[in-house]
Scaffold this active site. Structure first.
Site, short mmCIF file in Angstrom:
data_model
loop_
_atom_site.label_atom_id
_atom_site.label_comp_id
_atom_site.label_asym_id
_atom_site.label_seq_id
_atom_site.Cartn_x
_atom_site.Cartn_y
_atom_site.Cartn_z
N LYS A 176 31.10 43.09 51.95
CA LYS A 176 31.87 42.21 52.83
C LYS A 176 32.98 42.99 53.52
CE LYS A 176 34.58 41.01 48.78
NZ LYS A 176 34.99 39.96 47.82
N TYR A 226 62.70 54.32 65.32
CA TYR A 226 63.29 53.00 65.57
C TYR A 226 64.29 52.65 64.49
CZ TYR A 226 59.67 51.87 69.04
OH TYR A 226 58.86 51.85 70.13
N MET A 230 54.02 51.86 66.09
CA MET A 230 52.68 51.32 66.30
C MET A 230 51.63 52.42 66.33
SD MET A 230 51.21 49.05 69.46
CE MET A 230 52.33 47.69 69.24
C1 PLP Z 1 34.79 40.78 46.64
C2 PLP Z 1 34.02 40.20 45.52
C3 PLP Z 1 33.38 41.04 44.61
C4 PLP Z 1 33.63 42.53 44.53
O1 PLP Z 1 34.86 42.70 43.87
P1 PLP Z 1 35.52 44.14 43.60
O2 PLP Z 1 36.75 43.82 42.83
O3 PLP Z 1 35.84 44.72 44.93
O4 PLP Z 1 34.55 44.94 42.85
C5 PLP Z 1 32.55 40.44 43.67
N1 PLP Z 1 32.39 39.10 43.63
C6 PLP Z 1 33.02 38.26 44.48
C7 PLP Z 1 32.81 36.80 44.36
C8 PLP Z 1 33.87 38.77 45.45
O5 PLP Z 1 34.50 37.96 46.27
#
Ligand code: PLP
Length: 393
Positions: A54, A270, A318
């Protein structure tokens, strides 16, 4: 503060073709694959190791990371969003792709068209998939203690009494997610584990899936049939209290744009938050908060140049950061040729995260789009590539 050493010498060294004013993000696909294999070996043959890709594979780039993991043997992948699932399907026609953020309704047609596996998070989604799932597989997510996503335990108990509510669904697995797995002694770990065990014993038979990266290191009882590691694949330490067993998977190198020797006492950047004294040498590098180098890292963390620490001086802008290079041999820091390690073996993702008061996940997923990205793989050269970012820099 006047002297611009580059201007003073009047010459600018010819930059090698691969150097520019753009930072370079090097992704080591061999390291991602090695991390995958380490996790797969850790859970053993009876547990499927299913990468979480993801958020664009935690910022590393799903388009190249996922095919490398597939080439290494991964067959089941987890994404959060439907759009991520659709993008992954285009990359991997044969993989099994589970969509964590669930099923509300309008996306059913897309899920079917792309052959994705939804994760059902409530009774409404279960009813919907019974009606419109055409008997295709789905995971069911039970919340065992996060109070975030998934059926609450009472709804799960209702399913124990009425297993017919699942009729017509090809149950791919029961999943739950751990809240405190990075803290081995936390009492919630065993609580979640025993609740999950209890539910699985009484619910219709299907594979169980509980472990994220850190849970894999809590031991075999947490592994069940499917593990879902994310962060550890990408080099983040899944065992924060101990040495990192994973290989670093990214290097971020920011080119030096200018070097100056301070001639008068003054301040940097800054807000004039950092004082500098005559003789101090400063290098300005091409990275900033628009690239995910968090602004709170100003006046704090040390980056690295030729393996030596170069502390950030003043606020993060930035597009620019200033570092103190006084400790490096004079003349060794060259605009257009020298590159400062912002992330890598010396400045690890966890070091940067600790300095920013956050976690490695946020550092990686915040990485910007203005880098040139180089993907290296010696084992799967077909997965490697070099691409300039689409965004102008
Ligand atoms: C993101 C996620 C994972 C992976 O988790 P990590 O801590 O990055 O290994 C697994 N299961 C779910 C439901 C997640 O949202």
């Amino acid at each position: 503060m006047t002297a611009d050493d580059t201007a003073a010498t009047g010459r600018r060294p010819a930059a090698p073709a691969d150097l520019s004013t753009q930072a370079v993000l090097e992704v080591d696909l061999d390291a991602v694959v090695a991390n995958y294999r380490l996790l797969a070996a850790k859970v053993g043959d009876r547990t499927v190791c299913a990468p979480a890709v993801k958020a664009d594979a935690y910022g590393l780039g799903m388009a190249l990371v996922a095919p490398a993991l597939f080439a290494a043997g991964a067959r089941l992948f987890f994404v959060a969003h439907l759009a991520e699932g659709l993008a992954l399907r285009a990359l991997l026609p044969e993989a099994e792709i589970a969509v964590l953020n669930g099923l509300v309704g309008p996306e059913v047609a897309d899920i079917h068209a792309a052959g994705l596996t939804p994760v059902l998070n409530d009774m409404g989604a279960i009813a919907l998939w019974r009606a419109e799932g055409h008997g295709r597989p789905a995971f069911v997510h039970i919340d065992t203690g996060m109070n975030r996503l998934g059926l609450d335990p009472d709804a799960a108990k209702a399913l124990i009494e009425r297993p017919d509510l699942l009729d017509g669904i090809a149950l791919r697995g029961w999943m739950s997610h751990m809240a405190c797995a990075d803290t081995p002694g936390h009492p919630l770990n065993v609580q979640q584990l025993s609740l999950f065990h209890l539910l699985l014993r009484n619910l219709p038979q299907a594979p169980g899936s509980l472990a994220n990266s850190s849970s894999i290191f809590l031991g075999a009882p947490y592994h069940f049939e499917i593990a879902r590691p994310g962060c550890a694949l990408y080099g983040i330490n899944p065992t924060p209290a101990a040495a990192n067993p994973m290989r670093a998977a990214v290097r971020l190198l920011a080119p030096v744009l200018q070097v100056r020797t301070v001639s008068h006492a003054g301040t940097v950047g800054y807000g004039a938050t950092a004082r500098v004294e005559p003789g101090q040498r400063l290098a300005t590098i091409s990275i900033g908060y628009a690239d995910g180098f968090l602004r709170c890292l100003g006046n704090g963390v040390s980056l690295a140049l030729d393996g030596r620490p170069v502390p950030v001086v003043g606020r993060v802008s930035m597009d620019l950061v200033t570092v103190d290079v006084s400790d490096l041999p004079e003349g060794s820091v060259v605009p257009g040729a020298s590159r400062v390690e912002v992330l890598g073996e010396t400045v690890t993702v966890d070091t940067l995260a600790a300095a920013a008061g956050t976690i490695g996940y946020e550092i990686l997923t915040a990485l910007g789009s203005r880098f040139r990205r180089d993907y290296h793989s010696s084992e799967f050269p077909e997965c490697a590539s070099s691409r300039r970012s689409a965004a102008p820099s």
